[in-house]
Design an enzyme around this catalytic site. Structure first.
Site, PDB file in Angstrom:
ATOM      1  N   LYS A  61     -24.037 -33.815  -6.261  1.00 18.05           N
ATOM      2  CA  LYS A  61     -24.581 -33.981  -4.898  1.00 18.05           C
ATOM      3  C   LYS A  61     -25.809 -34.883  -4.952  1.00 18.05           C
ATOM      4  CE  LYS A  61     -26.043 -31.018  -0.997  1.00 18.05           C
ATOM      5  NZ  LYS A  61     -26.298 -29.634  -0.583  1.00 18.05           N
ATOM      6  N   SER A 136     -23.649 -28.197   3.352  1.00 18.23           N
ATOM      7  CA  SER A 136     -24.045 -29.592   3.267  1.00 18.23           C
ATOM      8  C   SER A 136     -23.479 -30.336   2.062  1.00 18.23           C
ATOM      9  CB  SER A 136     -25.570 -29.679   3.223  1.00 18.23           C
ATOM     10  OG  SER A 136     -26.075 -29.068   2.043  1.00 18.23           O
ATOM     11  N   SER A 160     -24.315 -23.767   1.496  1.00 16.28           N
ATOM     12  CA  SER A 160     -23.928 -25.184   1.376  1.00 16.28           C
ATOM     13  C   SER A 160     -22.989 -25.498   0.227  1.00 16.28           C
ATOM     14  CB  SER A 160     -25.174 -26.063   1.249  1.00 16.28           C
ATOM     15  OG  SER A 160     -25.836 -26.132   2.477  1.00 16.28           O
TER      16      SER A 160
END
Lengths: 464, 92
Positions: A61, A136, A160
């Protein structure tokens, strides 16, 4: 050694397969948009073969630092920022032979549940390109679900990792707070956020976690406490008002309980009186911490800045106003508000006391039951720009995931097959450092519900 | 709540909001503030605030200076340099 590791190593140690792999990733990701950057670097493949994760490509990420690669956090303000060091968690994966192949798209600074708040690109759900991958860490989830990598790293502040894993039909793991170093993670809410993992295979996930779990001198909140797990016979199942869940989610939830009972577990329904306070408490604390953590982004020493201004304060305001998107501005605004003199006791301190109340109730529950079964999210992956699921409703829907973050507990999202063309799943929550119980229960489920791939996914076994 | 309160808050947060943003964000902020108020029914009188998720006692490093070995990489991340100094835009 997990068989998935062997599969990927034996494929990628051949130069012609590596070329085909890179080409296929680029083809597939044109449609999905999981990666913000992708590059498979040259390696010593002989040495990699001896390592526990040797040759396993990993997506990271883009709020986690990897030296020499961009660290954008999905934001305009860091669009061109290159990380000067590597996060401890990633360094440990690399030492075990894992190969960081790219950085993945995300909601800006981790704020969102759909990936629609990324300033740098759109990511689609590999099961239905009109739908969101979740957020996310949506890019990491989509990359694993599309078969581009078997393992990815994300961060979980209020769900997330678990929610996008659930939307994409793979495993999503949030460890106990402190069990994986957060050094190199651009956290927006430090007391809630942890580095987590996505995987297609539970054994691979477990190996990766064991590799990453360690005390780190650069993160004073990290611990090397032994990871344990008790013998699970009795599981608590959160009693949910049927109206709270979409039909396929409710069906998966019931089915999961049924399978547990068939396998000899006692599953008992329980209530959490404090559940109604989870969302207001979580969003008060998370936004307060966000307003403090993001105060450092002023565009002066690094990040996109303003070319000119009449005074230093305006210089900073210009940089932040151009660099941040709506969701980030809203959360900073709310966080600043709840910390203001005169409002702090009413909102922020109250939320922290409510957090204590929630932790106490959950603590009592987990003394009686070694695992808690819950849904992950009230719906399956929703449509992009869905009017039925606006930003406010998305925040309310974090109710089942935020709980583990408020309490610092480990939780694992487990796939429960495909229903009406989309993945479904459930999550388990364990006491602190009780990760082994989570992996054990997931291994059982993997025999009934192995991870499935959407049509058009990359199949590494066919490239060998 | 007064629109002015959000304007003051934006000022404290070092955010310059356009008219469009003010309209959108203040509406959403009010919605969230009302949600926060739902905590008022929670009975927490004798409870300490939880400030951190750590379930084990915190520890600290020795208070000693360790120079960062890769200063050049940090300087490379800057928008503009003058020798080894960060150069920030001129302000009046």
């Amino acid at each position: 050694m997990p068989p998935v590791k062997q599969l990927w190593f034996s494929a990628l140690n051949k130069p012609h397969v590596r070329d085909k792999y890179v080409q296929r990733v680029r083809e597939i990701d044109k449609k999905i948009g999981s990666f913000l950057s992708f590059k498979l670097e040259e390696q010593d493949w002989t040495a990699l073969g001896r390592k526990p994760l040797g040759g396993v490509p990993v997506a990271v990420k883009d709020n986690i630092a990897v030296r020499g690669r961009k660290l954008t956090c999905g934001s305009r303000i860091l669009e061109n920022f290159v990380a000067p060091y590597t996060a401890t968690a990633i360094r440990r994966l690399e030492n075990a032979g894992a190969l960081v192949v790219g950085k993945t798209n995300m909601d800006e600074f981790g704020m969102g549940s759909s990936n629609e708040h990324s300033a740098l690109g759109r990511t689609s759900n590999p099961w239905d390109l009109q739908r969101v991958p979740g957020g996310s860490s949506g890019g990491s989830a989509a990359a694993v679900a599309a078969g581009l990598v078997p393992l990815a790293v994300g961060s979980d502040t209020g769900g997330s990792v678990r929610q996008p894993a659930n939307f994409c039909g793979i495993y999503g793991f949030k460890p106990t707070y402190g069990s994986i170093s957060r050094y190199g993670l651009t956290a927006y809410a430090s007391s809630l956020e942890v580095i987590g993992l996505f995987a297609v295979d539970i054994r691979l996930l477990e190996t990766a976690f064991e590799t990453m779990h360690a005390e780190d001198e650069f993160d004073q909140s990290s611990f090397s406490t032994n990871i344990s797990g008790s013998e699970v016979k009795k599981i608590a199942m959160l009693d949910i008002d049927p109206g709270m869940l979409e039909t396929p989610v409710a069906e998966a939830y019931t089915q999961a309980a049924q399978i547990l009972r068939e396998r000899g577990y006692v599953v008992e329904k329980v209530n959490l009186v404090t559940l109604k306070f989870v969302i207001p408490s979580y969003y008060t604390i998370a936004n307060a911490e966000a307003s403090a953590n993001l105060a450092r982004f002023d565009g002066i020493r690094y990040g996109s800045g303003s070319g000119y201004s009449q005074n230093p304060i305006n210089l900073i305001k210009e940089a932040r106003s151009r660099g941040f998107g709506d969701e980030v501005k809203l959360r900073i605004l709310l966080g600043t508000y709840v910390l203001r003199s005169g409002f702090k006791d009413q909102y922020y301190i109250k939320a922290q006391r409510v957090r204590t109340l929630i932790r106490k109730e959950l603590g009592v529950l987990l003394r009686n039951y070694p695992l808690l079964l819950m849904p992950v999210f009230p719906t399956q992956a929703f449509l992009r720009a869905d009017s039925e699921m606006d930003n406010y409703k998305q925040r309310l829907s974090d109710i089942f995931t935020c709980l583990a973050n408020l309490a610092g507990l480990p939780a694992l999202s487990v796939p429960i097959g495909i229903n009406r063309g989309l993945p479904t799943g459930v999550q388990f929550v364990a006491p602190a450092f009780g990760e082994k119980s989570l992996f054990d229960i997931a291994r059982g489920f993997s025999e009934v519900f192995p991870v499935q791939f959407p049509p058009g996914a990359l199949e590494i076994e066919r490239m060998r | 709540m007064e629109q002015d309160e959000w304007a003051v808050t934006a000022e404290l947060a070092a955010l310059k909001l356009s008219e469009g943003e003010k309209k959108r964000l203040v509406k959403q902020a009010e919605q969230m503030r009302k949600l926060y108020l739902s905590m008022s029914s929670a009975v927490v009188d004798n409870l300490e605030p939880t400030t951190h998720a750590s379930v084990v006692k915190n520890r600290v490093r020795k208070d000693e200076v360790k120079p960062f070995k890769d200063v050049d990489t940090l300087l490379d991340a800057s928008n503009e340099l003058d020798d080894r100094f960060f150069l920030i835009p001129n302000v009046l």
